[in-house]
Each structure stands twice: as C-alpha cells, then as structure tokens.
Design a protein around this motif. Sequence first.
Motif, mmCIF file in Angstrom:
data_model
loop_
_atom_site.group_PDB
_atom_site.id
_atom_site.type_symbol
_atom_site.label_atom_id
_atom_site.label_comp_id
_atom_site.label_asym_id
_atom_site.label_seq_id
_atom_site.Cartn_x
_atom_site.Cartn_y
_atom_site.Cartn_z
ATOM 1 N N CYS A 1 15.254 -37.620 -98.711
ATOM 2 C CA CYS A 1 16.776 -38.117 -99.022
ATOM 3 C C CYS A 1 17.627 -38.194 -97.845
ATOM 4 O O CYS A 1 18.489 -39.014 -97.512
ATOM 5 N N MET A 2 17.406 -36.906 -96.993
ATOM 6 C CA MET A 2 18.237 -36.811 -95.817
ATOM 7 C C MET A 2 17.775 -37.845 -94.850
ATOM 8 O O MET A 2 18.636 -38.469 -94.040
ATOM 9 N N HIS A 3 16.474 -38.125 -94.391
ATOM 10 C CA HIS A 3 16.155 -38.994 -93.747
ATOM 11 C C HIS A 3 16.497 -40.417 -94.142
ATOM 12 O O HIS A 3 17.065 -41.185 -93.284
ATOM 13 N N LEU A 4 16.710 -40.843 -95.280
ATOM 14 C CA LEU A 4 16.998 -41.939 -95.734
ATOM 15 C C LEU A 4 18.362 -42.040 -95.617
ATOM 16 O O LEU A 4 19.129 -43.291 -95.049
ATOM 17 N N LEU A 5 19.204 -41.136 -95.916
ATOM 18 C CA LEU A 5 20.825 -41.307 -95.307
ATOM 19 C C LEU A 5 20.963 -41.537 -93.795
ATOM 20 O O LEU A 5 21.813 -41.956 -93.591
ATOM 21 N N ARG A 6 20.317 -40.812 -93.076
ATOM 22 C CA ARG A 6 20.286 -40.663 -91.712
ATOM 23 C C ARG A 6 20.074 -41.904 -90.971
ATOM 24 O O ARG A 6 20.577 -42.199 -90.002
ATOM 25 N N MET A 7 18.893 -42.818 -91.667
ATOM 26 C CA MET A 7 18.661 -44.027 -90.937
ATOM 27 C C MET A 7 19.478 -45.472 -91.568
ATOM 28 O O MET A 7 19.138 -46.266 -91.383
#
Length: 256
Positions: free
Chosen positions: A189-195
């Motif tokens: 979830c964090m990587h999806l938000l970051r990208m």
Amino acid sequence: MISTGDGLLIDDDSRICRDRPPPAPGRKPPALPRWFHQPGRWESLRPDLIEGLDVEARLAFYAECTPRVFPTPTEILSQDEETEVAYLIVEGQIEVSFVDVDGNTVIAHVAGPGEVMGEVELLSGKTCAATCRTLPNTRLLRFTAPLLMRHVPVEVLLRNFAGILHGRLIRDNRLQAIAQFYSAEGRICMHLLRMTSAERPEVQVSQSQLALLAGCSRQTVNRTLAELRAEGIIEQRRGLIRIRDPGRLSGKRLAP
C-alpha cells in the motif's frame, strides 16, 4: 533508429547521439516535433533540475534536447557503466534498479514525468549507480552536460541539484521506515501511494515489480491487490493500477 513521422525517433538500443545543435547566429532555431506543440503538455512539466528558468528559457532548453520515444521497455542507463547523457521524462515512467553484491535485483524507484535520470553521473563523471529501464510508451528528452550548462546558470543548477539530492535522502529515509515497520501488505500500500498522486493516480507496475519493491512474494501481492480491488480502493487493467480512494489506501497500510 526509426522515425515515427512526428519528429521523434524510436531507439532500438541505447547508443549515444549528439544534442540538437544550437541555431547559428541570425538563423531560426530548428523546428520542434509536432508532439512538442500539444496543448497543455509543458504547463505541468516543471523539472526540479531546471527550476527557476522562465517558460521561454525552459522551451529553449527542451528545443535543443534530443526527443526519444520508447514503445517497449528499453535499458537506457546501465549500472557500473559511464554515461555522457541524461534523460528528462516527458511521459511514461522509468524503473530504477540495481544488483547487489550477492546478485539480488532491487527496484529502488519508479520515476515519472519531470524527473531526470543520469544527471548525477553526468555531472560527477562517475559510473551509473543503477540501471534505468523505460516502461512501455515512455517519451524522453535526452541532453548532455554542455547543453545543460549552456541553458542553466551555475548558481541555479547548484541550488536545484542540492534540492534533488535532499529529496532523494527523504525518499531513502521513508523506504527504510517502510521496510522496517510495516507488514508486507502495508508495504504494498505504501509503495502504491508513493508512486501515485492526485495528479497521477495511475501507475504502470507489474505484480513482480511490486513484489520486489515490497520485499514479499508475488502471491502476497496478488492477494493484496485482489482485496483492494474488491473493496473499490483500486482498479486494475493491463498492467496499470489506478488508485480510486487514496484515503482508504493510506488507512489500509496501518491495518493489522
């Protein structure tokens, strides 16, 4: 290289080409490709590397860069190799990865429009710290150090360069926190938000790439994405993930 008919060239390899030459005194600058004149293209493209230049100065820089389009994934910079060019992303994305001493491939970042790849190596003379590979349908502007220095005053370039490095330090700190304190599902979830962002809610990333980013199995990624899709938080289609509800996605990263 193959002409697309709209002023762009398709690279079938990553060989270096010269910049577009500056116009001779008293002569008009070279004509720009048609895609250069598409309405709204440049208003949202504000690269940190040339921040502080006005619109006219930015367009003059763009005009001397070499435009490139990559319909398929292509390696444009290679780890441990030298480069004489850097790339500004106009459309699409670039995957930044490196291989550690044990042969493990690590995806460090997925860069988007406005970001520049290779500028550190270009100005330092060092070999590439990572490999940069375009994702499908990526458009870039390629430039050399002399071209950059000709258009950007040194004091402006130093300030912008320091700002870029500061941003990367913050990103590295966040990645360390994600790796240490979040579950596998939370890391996804964090990587999806970051990208992604409100302006760019879509990211072109495969489940295998997400698994490498999150440090988990592809099965975990598949299960997590299925749950997010069932809850209406994301949409998926042909390698694209669209964030429909970033607020709920942010909340999911903290779920036990």
